[in-house]
Design a protein around this motif. Sequence first.
Motif, PDB file in Angstrom:
ATOM      1  N   CYS A 174       0.856  -1.195   0.000  1.00 18.01           N
ATOM      2  CA  CYS A 174       0.000   0.000   0.000  1.00 18.01           C
ATOM      3  C   CYS A 174       0.890   1.242   0.000  1.00 18.01           C
ATOM      4  CB  CYS A 174      -0.893  -0.016   1.234  1.00 18.01           C
ATOM      5  SG  CYS A 174      -1.817   1.505   1.476  1.00 18.01           S
ATOM      6  N   ILE A 176       0.315   4.094   1.109  1.00 16.66           N
ATOM      7  CA  ILE A 176       0.153   4.904   2.321  1.00 16.66           C
ATOM      8  C   ILE A 176       0.792   4.201   3.529  1.00 16.66           C
ATOM      9  CG2 ILE A 176      -1.490   6.044   3.863  1.00 16.66           C
ATOM     10  CD1 ILE A 176      -2.180   7.162   1.342  1.00 16.66           C
ATOM     11  N   CYS A 177       0.312   2.999   3.838  1.00 15.90           N
ATOM     12  CA  CYS A 177       0.767   2.344   5.072  1.00 15.90           C
ATOM     13  C   CYS A 177       1.898   1.356   4.834  1.00 15.90           C
ATOM     14  CB  CYS A 177      -0.403   1.640   5.768  1.00 15.90           C
ATOM     15  SG  CYS A 177      -1.049   0.236   4.845  1.00 15.90           S
ATOM     16  N   CYS A 189      -4.794   0.451   0.178  1.00 13.92           N
ATOM     17  CA  CYS A 189      -5.460  -0.662   0.863  1.00 13.92           C
ATOM     18  C   CYS A 189      -6.798  -0.220   1.453  1.00 13.92           C
ATOM     19  CB  CYS A 189      -4.554  -1.254   1.941  1.00 13.92           C
ATOM     20  SG  CYS A 189      -4.590  -0.360   3.511  1.00 13.92           S
ATOM     21  N   CYS A 192      -6.665   2.031   4.489  1.00 14.39           N
ATOM     22  CA  CYS A 192      -6.358   3.433   4.197  1.00 14.39           C
ATOM     23  C   CYS A 192      -7.494   4.109   3.422  1.00 14.39           C
ATOM     24  CB  CYS A 192      -5.041   3.546   3.436  1.00 14.39           C
ATOM     25  SG  CYS A 192      -3.617   3.092   4.450  1.00 14.39           S
TER      26      CYS A 192
HETATM   27 ZN   LIG Z   1      -2.737   1.120   3.544  1.00 18.00          ZN
END
Ligand SMILES: [Zn+2]
Length: 264
Positions: A174, A176-177, A189, A192
């Motif tokens: 992902c 973001i994370c 994901c 997120c």
């Molecule tokens: Zn994520």
Amino acid sequence: MTTDYSHLLVPSETIGSYTIDQFIEAATQFHGYAAPGLVLGGFMVDAAIKALPDDILFDALSETSWCLPDAVQMLSPCSVGNGWLKILNLGLYSVCLYDKFTGHGVRLWVDLDKIDLDSEIRTWLLKNKPKQEQDSPLLRRQILEAGASICSMRDVQVKPEQRIKRSKGTVVPCPICGEPYPAQFGAICRSCQGESPYLDNLGTDIMPEPSLVATPVEKAVGGQALHDMTRIEPGVSKGPEFKYGQILTGGDVCRLQRMGRSRI
Ligand SMILES: [Zn+2]
């Protein structure tokens, strides 16, 4: 043409390979306590297995998430983890076992028409009394006496779309994370995307707090950003583009819109 399953819908001294006492002990181990629904579910799953030909591989579908899935997991190779048991929480106390390849199987459900009006089983099923006023020993006794005789069973053909083998497909990190997730879930994901169950939503600063009111960006000029906002450019940038407390300008609105945000 329907199959007559009445010979399977009778009281029984056994549940699968267990005696009743053994099943209650095993249910306590597996489920924490031998819930009435699990004992009844044991009789149901046992009858459903007996209705299927011996030589098939079967999958299971539970139409409730309460108790019944555990009876499937105790008495058959089907589990949530291996994907052979699916839970479709329709809230119905019903289970279906079906041929993995053809989708043909049987559905078993609790049949109110077969339950006496003054039965403790009916009181329990319909929640006619608060739990603390229900007679638990009587309920247990009545369920053990009734077995699958308070159920009905019929042939079913499971829809092809219900039988699609689950597949993760491509897995990607992902942006973001950073956690790996199936790419088919979207550009980031699902956690997120806002489906995280946690208040301290690590790595998901693009989602507003649920208690805050989202504002269309074009109306946000002069307001303060209530949270960091991140522009997602995989491999390029994942620092916050907007910081908490920052005053938003007209140009910011354009930038927010380019980031794909219509509400903040
Ligand atoms: Zn994520």
